[in-house]
Design a protein around this motif. Sequence first.
Motif, PDB file in Angstrom:
ATOM      1  N   VAL A 221       0.715  -0.875   0.291  1.00  0.00           N
ATOM      2  CA  VAL A 221       0.107  -0.022   0.027  1.00  0.00           C
ATOM      3  C   VAL A 221       0.928   1.130   0.295  1.00  0.00           C
ATOM      4  O   VAL A 221       0.546   1.924  -0.806  1.00  0.00           O
ATOM      5  CB  VAL A 221      -1.010  -0.302   1.213  1.00  0.00           C
ATOM      6  CG1 VAL A 221      -1.553   1.630   1.313  1.00  0.00           C
ATOM      7  CG2 VAL A 221      -2.153  -1.379   1.205  1.00  0.00           C
ATOM      8  N   SER A 222       1.928   1.626   0.704  1.00  0.00           N
ATOM      9  CA  SER A 222       3.156   2.232   0.759  1.00  0.00           C
ATOM     10  C   SER A 222       3.358   3.067  -0.507  1.00  0.00           C
ATOM     11  O   SER A 222       3.827   4.281  -0.326  1.00  0.00           O
ATOM     12  CB  SER A 222       3.931   2.401   1.785  1.00  0.00           C
ATOM     13  OG  SER A 222       3.166   1.801   3.435  1.00  0.00           O
ATOM     14  N   GLY A 223       3.879   2.031  -0.630  1.00  0.00           N
ATOM     15  CA  GLY A 223       4.745   2.053  -2.539  1.00  0.00           C
ATOM     16  C   GLY A 223       4.498   2.673  -3.120  1.00  0.00           C
ATOM     17  O   GLY A 223       4.503   4.077  -3.690  1.00  0.00           O
ATOM     18  N   PRO A 224       3.220   2.833  -3.952  1.00  0.00           N
ATOM     19  CA  PRO A 224       2.119   3.968  -4.710  1.00  0.00           C
ATOM     20  C   PRO A 224       2.381   4.918  -4.104  1.00  0.00           C
ATOM     21  O   PRO A 224       2.355   6.249  -4.881  1.00  0.00           O
ATOM     22  CB  PRO A 224       1.314   3.306  -4.824  1.00  0.00           C
ATOM     23  CG  PRO A 224       1.228   1.480  -5.109  1.00  0.00           C
ATOM     24  CD  PRO A 224       2.174   1.659  -3.636  1.00  0.00           C
ATOM     25  N   ILE A 225       2.075   4.866  -3.334  1.00  0.00           N
ATOM     26  CA  ILE A 225       1.726   6.434  -1.862  1.00  0.00           C
ATOM     27  C   ILE A 225       2.963   6.518  -2.113  1.00  0.00           C
ATOM     28  O   ILE A 225       3.341   8.031  -2.935  1.00  0.00           O
ATOM     29  CB  ILE A 225       1.145   6.459  -0.732  1.00  0.00           C
ATOM     30  CG1 ILE A 225      -0.181   5.661  -1.050  1.00  0.00           C
ATOM     31  CG2 ILE A 225       1.277   8.043   0.079  1.00  0.00           C
ATOM     32  CD1 ILE A 225      -1.307   5.382   0.718  1.00  0.00           C
ATOM     33  N   ILE A 226       4.781   6.630  -1.613  1.00  0.00           N
ATOM     34  CA  ILE A 226       5.361   7.632  -2.339  1.00  0.00           C
ATOM     35  C   ILE A 226       5.667   7.467  -3.253  1.00  0.00           C
ATOM     36  O   ILE A 226       6.720   8.691  -3.603  1.00  0.00           O
ATOM     37  CB  ILE A 226       7.064   6.501  -1.044  1.00  0.00           C
ATOM     38  CG1 ILE A 226       6.427   6.252   0.373  1.00  0.00           C
ATOM     39  CG2 ILE A 226       8.243   7.059  -1.235  1.00  0.00           C
ATOM     40  CD1 ILE A 226       6.813   4.968   1.425  1.00  0.00           C
TER      41      ILE A 226
END
Length: 487
Positions: A221-226
């Motif tokens: 989940v975090s990867g695409p946000i970052i």
Amino acid sequence: MAAVTQKSALAAAPTQLFIDGRWRAASGRDTFAVHDPATGAVLAEVADASVEDGAAALDAAVAAQQEWARTEPRVRSEILRSAFELLTERADTFAMLMTLEMGKPLAEARGEVTYGAEFFRWFAEEAVRIHGRYAVAPSGPSRLITMQQPVGPTFMITPWNFPLAMGTRKIGPAIAAGCTMVVKPAHETPLTMLALAAVLEEVGLPAGVLNVVTTTRSGEVSGPIIGDPRLRKLTFTGSTAVGRRLVEQSAEQLLRVSMELGGNAPFVVFEDADLDAAVDGAMAAKMRNIGEACTSANRFLVHESVAEEFGRRLAERMGAMTVGKGTVKGVEVGPLITEKARAGVAELVDDAVAKGATVLTGGEVPSGKGWFYPPTVLTDVAKSARLVREEIFGPVAPIRTFRTEDEAVAAANDTEYGLVAYVFTEEHRRALRVSEALEFGMVGINQGVVSNPAAPFGGVKQSGFGREGGFEGIGEYLETKYVGTAL
């Protein structure tokens, strides 16, 4: 007022995602269980966000950013002040919630509410004190104007050990500065953050300013946000290993980054120290949060002339502590967060003992339910013991000795970490000398707790960069713009 119960505290915590001002299920309707580390019982089922949910949260933060940045500082200030007052009013509810999902005793959880709420009060006051400057150019015919503006949408990843305070410490300055945010709390302790989001919704924080996604698929989940070019800042509190990976990911977008990472705090006791004060300080520095804190004293460096007496007193104090479920009256030491965490602490103690350490108290994993580990004091700890180098994150105090001031400073600095150090001495010149020589972002002199919302919190070396709290804390969420104008 009716007494807070487990049932009433859990009722105060939503279990859905909070995106764009609405509570909603995860897109795939997935959930995960939150457990009580004292019993293993399931406390609640919480929405397990997907990549799509993370994207929706960032969309909401981006959409709200421009309007929120234009909102009057006084309005932002009053929202934070109202949230502070509501948190204070509901301190017992938040304390019970933290004790249930994290394990710390109720008295300590109440202390975290006081500490965590104070960040909202502090940054409520800072919101109206964001300054720029006006100057005459040295050459004369133009004027130099600087202004500070919000960084923009921010992604916040918070840890499990201080479920409230690690959130308010980041959310407070972001709101004050005019930044929107997506918060991903640790999946072990999501309930406190969800309850905090409900408080901010109640006091009128506009939709999209704060978005909370709970998930067990953190990297996914975090990867695409970052990696999204609309994100402007990343802030993380957690382990150094994870922090390194996040910094690498953030480089693609050249994000503003704040990292509050691991620690290996030395607790130095000189021969002239007040031993009563030193033992009191050791109890605070070691046993705060069951030792599950990056600021926890990890290595006790004690002058050889007082080491035996210090060790005896510390072992008496720690050995007398009551271990049990944090909601039970009189309990002083709760469980560690997971079975894996307890196994890691036990492994470090066993390694030290195998290398010659003497156990003065504790050192044995108890039987029964829950992830409990007894307060433990070790002496004769070898330099090669793993716990000298590694963060213990549990109620274990290893003692080593030194002879000279230079030797003590060298031993204290002999670590890749640089978050906090503690020094006990009655000689003020020594206190200043040693404080300057220690390679740490914070130093406590004759005190075992340094955290204060009015002071900058953060480390050097492998303990990260950036500061939270104090006047410096809001600066992490502001960019400086220069405007040159001709007359």
